[in-house]
Design a protein around this motif. Structure first.
Motif, PDB file in Angstrom:
ATOM      1  N   VAL A   1       0.834  -1.207   0.000  1.00 37.98           N
ATOM      2  CA  VAL A   1       0.000   0.000   0.000  1.00 37.98           C
ATOM      3  C   VAL A   1       0.863   1.248   0.000  1.00 37.98           C
ATOM      4  O   VAL A   1       0.574   2.228  -0.705  1.00 37.98           O
ATOM      5  N   TRP A   2       1.956   1.223   0.766  1.00 38.04           N
ATOM      6  CA  TRP A   2       2.837   2.392   0.773  1.00 38.04           C
ATOM      7  C   TRP A   2       3.491   2.602  -0.594  1.00 38.04           C
ATOM      8  O   TRP A   2       3.614   3.740  -1.066  1.00 38.04           O
ATOM      9  N   GLY A   3       3.917   1.517  -1.246  1.00 33.28           N
ATOM     10  CA  GLY A   3       4.513   1.645  -2.571  1.00 33.28           C
ATOM     11  C   GLY A   3       3.540   2.216  -3.588  1.00 33.28           C
ATOM     12  O   GLY A   3       3.902   3.077  -4.402  1.00 33.28           O
ATOM     13  N   LEU A   4       2.290   1.767  -3.534  1.00 37.96           N
ATOM     14  CA  LEU A   4       1.289   2.320  -4.448  1.00 37.96           C
ATOM     15  C   LEU A   4       0.997   3.785  -4.140  1.00 37.96           C
ATOM     16  O   LEU A   4       0.778   4.591  -5.052  1.00 37.96           O
ATOM     17  N   SER A   5       0.995   4.132  -2.858  1.00 36.73           N
ATOM     18  CA  SER A   5       0.751   5.535  -2.498  1.00 36.73           C
ATOM     19  C   SER A   5       1.879   6.433  -2.996  1.00 36.73           C
ATOM     20  O   SER A   5       1.646   7.600  -3.323  1.00 36.73           O
TER      21      SER A   5
ATOM     22  N   SER B   1      -5.930   7.996  -0.374  1.00 39.37           N
ATOM     23  CA  SER B   1      -5.757   7.305   0.910  1.00 39.37           C
ATOM     24  C   SER B   1      -6.922   6.361   1.193  1.00 39.37           C
ATOM     25  O   SER B   1      -6.724   5.236   1.670  1.00 39.37           O
ATOM     26  N   LYS B   2      -8.130   6.789   0.882  1.00 38.37           N
ATOM     27  CA  LYS B   2      -9.291   5.925   1.106  1.00 38.37           C
ATOM     28  C   LYS B   2      -9.255   4.709   0.183  1.00 38.37           C
ATOM     29  O   LYS B   2      -9.586   3.596   0.600  1.00 38.37           O
ATOM     30  N   TRP B   3      -8.866   4.916  -1.063  1.00 39.61           N
ATOM     31  CA  TRP B   3      -8.784   3.793  -1.999  1.00 39.61           C
ATOM     32  C   TRP B   3      -7.733   2.782  -1.552  1.00 39.61           C
ATOM     33  O   TRP B   3      -7.963   1.571  -1.594  1.00 39.61           O
ATOM     34  N   LEU B   4      -6.604   3.283  -1.105  1.00 41.85           N
ATOM     35  CA  LEU B   4      -5.545   2.377  -0.659  1.00 41.85           C
ATOM     36  C   LEU B   4      -5.924   1.674   0.640  1.00 41.85           C
ATOM     37  O   LEU B   4      -5.527   0.524   0.863  1.00 41.85           O
ATOM     38  N   PHE B   5      -6.681   2.355   1.479  1.00 42.97           N
ATOM     39  CA  PHE B   5      -7.161   1.704   2.702  1.00 42.97           C
ATOM     40  C   PHE B   5      -8.127   0.565   2.367  1.00 42.97           C
ATOM     41  O   PHE B   5      -8.099  -0.500   2.998  1.00 42.97           O
ATOM     42  N   GLN B   6      -8.968   0.760   1.366  1.00 43.66           N
ATOM     43  CA  GLN B   6      -9.848  -0.319   0.914  1.00 43.66           C
ATOM     44  C   GLN B   6      -9.047  -1.478   0.331  1.00 43.66           C
ATOM     45  O   GLN B   6      -9.389  -2.651   0.536  1.00 43.66           O
ATOM     46  N   LEU B   7      -7.976  -1.159  -0.392  1.00 41.81           N
ATOM     47  CA  LEU B   7      -7.108  -2.210  -0.915  1.00 41.81           C
ATOM     48  C   LEU B   7      -6.446  -2.985   0.216  1.00 41.81           C
ATOM     49  O   LEU B   7      -6.324  -4.222   0.154  1.00 41.81           O
TER      50      LEU B   7
ATOM     51  N   ILE C   1      -7.638  -3.454   3.219  1.00 36.02           N
ATOM     52  CA  ILE C   1      -8.657  -4.321   3.821  1.00 36.02           C
ATOM     53  C   ILE C   1      -8.891  -5.555   2.947  1.00 36.02           C
ATOM     54  O   ILE C   1      -9.053  -6.673   3.452  1.00 36.02           O
ATOM     55  N   ALA C   2      -8.900  -5.363   1.621  1.00 38.64           N
ATOM     56  CA  ALA C   2      -9.101  -6.501   0.716  1.00 38.64           C
ATOM     57  C   ALA C   2      -7.953  -7.503   0.818  1.00 38.64           C
ATOM     58  O   ALA C   2      -8.175  -8.722   0.812  1.00 38.64           O
ATOM     59  N   LEU C   3      -6.722  -7.003   0.921  1.00 36.88           N
ATOM     60  CA  LEU C   3      -5.577  -7.906   1.060  1.00 36.88           C
ATOM     61  C   LEU C   3      -5.615  -8.646   2.393  1.00 36.88           C
ATOM     62  O   LEU C   3      -5.248  -9.826   2.470  1.00 36.88           O
ATOM     63  N   ARG C   4      -6.057  -7.956   3.436  1.00 33.51           N
ATOM     64  CA  ARG C   4      -6.184  -8.614   4.734  1.00 33.51           C
ATOM     65  C   ARG C   4      -7.324  -9.635   4.746  1.00 33.51           C
ATOM     66  O   ARG C   4      -7.356 -10.533   5.596  1.00 33.51           O
ATOM     67  N   PHE C   5      -8.261  -9.491   3.823  1.00 29.00           N
ATOM     68  CA  PHE C   5      -9.432 -10.359   3.808  1.00 29.00           C
ATOM     69  C   PHE C   5      -9.170 -11.689   3.112  1.00 29.00           C
ATOM     70  O   PHE C   5      -9.944 -12.639   3.273  1.00 29.00           O
ATOM     71  N   ILE C   6      -8.087 -11.788   2.336  1.00 31.82           N
ATOM     72  CA  ILE C   6      -7.798 -13.028   1.601  1.00 31.82           C
ATOM     73  C   ILE C   6      -7.617 -14.220   2.539  1.00 31.82           C
ATOM     74  O   ILE C   6      -8.212 -15.290   2.318  1.00 31.82           O
ATOM     75  N   PRO C   7      -6.818 -14.124   3.618  1.00 35.04           N
ATOM     76  CA  PRO C   7      -6.709 -15.280   4.528  1.00 35.04           C
ATOM     77  C   PRO C   7      -8.029 -15.656   5.197  1.00 35.04           C
ATOM     78  O   PRO C   7      -8.252 -16.838   5.497  1.00 35.04           O
ATOM     79  N   LEU C   8      -8.914 -14.679   5.412  1.00 34.13           N
ATOM     80  CA  LEU C   8     -10.209 -14.991   6.018  1.00 34.13           C
ATOM     81  C   LEU C   8     -11.067 -15.837   5.085  1.00 34.13           C
ATOM     82  O   LEU C   8     -11.761 -16.762   5.523  1.00 34.13           O
TER      83      LEU C   8
END
Length: 304
Positions: free
Chosen positions: A171-175, A189-195, A197-204
């Motif tokens: 996320v920092w690299g994309l920002s 910032s909001k778009w990257l925060f959503q990204l 959350i999506a990356l954190r959601f993969i293991p779930l």
């Protein structure tokens, strides 16, 4: 069976054995874009070269083999299967013997057509079913290479990055790349925060899928005794339960975010600080050289 440990797809694996971990996330994003963009309008030689380069990076990455070999074998089988289906779908099923025009009128075209064909299978009859004739051309073979290599390159390159890079670092690299867009008022910032959350959601999602498989294995369901119709209904019920559990996790995450009145997102905090060592400088320098060489070779040999 623990899917989270056997198939580490899309999730970060902690450790310090691989040199891929110390590459700057911005350089990783550029390398991934090379693997994703350069196959467009590229010939089969360049696509096969990208696959070979990915395999070489995987074998030399010093990652534990248990992390990537199962997903690599599964992805290879999937890519080969889709490539084979593409070849079969592009067969020329016209008759080989019948010609609509006099062959003497198209001598040049017929000569190039013969060189273009790789395999010709005449019409055959098996029991009461007629098969063929089939014309296996080089164009069909190239289509199979394009589809199989594209699937392998896209999935495996992104998976390698997710295995060796923290979500916050991505996320920092994309920002860093999208920083100029903030000047025109876009909510980066909001778009990257959503990204994030999506990356954190993969293991779930993988965990819920694993729970469904465990529930089926514990009950020792015999699909042969159920029959086709009942087995299909059971699979639909399991898929429905999987999506219900995933949506429940989404609702829980949304409620936790809504409970906070204000969320301050600072992507600068996501940057992972690595100690400045001589090895890090060498690896990042070699990565920059790889990027420049890849762009040069794509321009020189990657065209159709």
């Amino acid at each position: 069976m623990n899917i989270l440990t056997r198939f580490s797809v899309g999730q970060y694996v902690y450790g310090n054995r691989s040199w891929l971990r110390i590459i700057d996330s911005r350089l990783k994003i550029i390398v991934i874009m090379i693997f994703l963009i350069t196959p467009i309008w590229a010939g089969p030689i360049w696509r096969l070269s990208l696959v070979g380069c990915l395999l070489l990076i995987t074998f030399l990455s010093l990652l534990p083999s248990r992390v990537w070999w199962r997903s690599l074998c599964l992805l290879s089988c999937l890519s080969l299967f889709i490539g084979f289906i593409s070849i079969l779908a592009s067969f020329d099923i016209q008759s080989i013997d019948s010609s609509l025009r006099n062959p003497n009128e198209l001598e040049v075209v017929l000569e190039s057509y013969k060189n273009w064909d790789i395999l010709q299978i005449p019409s055959q009859r098996v029991f009461f079913i007629d098969f063929g004739p089939y014309n296996f051309s080089r164009k069909a073979f190239e289509l199979g290479i394009k589809t199989s290599t594209l699937i392998f390159t896209v999935i495996h390159s992104v998976n390698l990055m997710l295995l060796t890079t923290l979500q916050e670092d991505i996320v920092w690299g994309l920002s860093w790349f999208l920083y100029p867009l903030r000047k025109i008022g876009l909510p980066i910032s909001k778009w990257l925060f959503q990204l994030l959350i999506a990356l954190r959601f993969i293991p779930l999602v993988q965990e819920e899928f694993q729970n469904i498989i465990k529930s089926v294995s514990v009950r020792a369901i015999n699909f042969r005794n159920l029959g086709f119709k009942k087995s299909f209904n059971l699979i639909l019920i399991l898929v429905e339960r999987l999506f219900q559990n995933i949506f429940l996790r989404i609702d829980q995450g949304a409620e936790s975010l809504l409970s906070k009145k204000k969320i301050i997102i600072k992507t600068n905090r996501f940057r992972t600080s690595y100690p400045s060592k001589f090895l890090n400088v060498i690896v990042n320098t070699l990565t920059i050289c790889f990027i420049l060489i890849a762009i040069f070779l794509r321009k020189l040999y990657g065209a159709l």
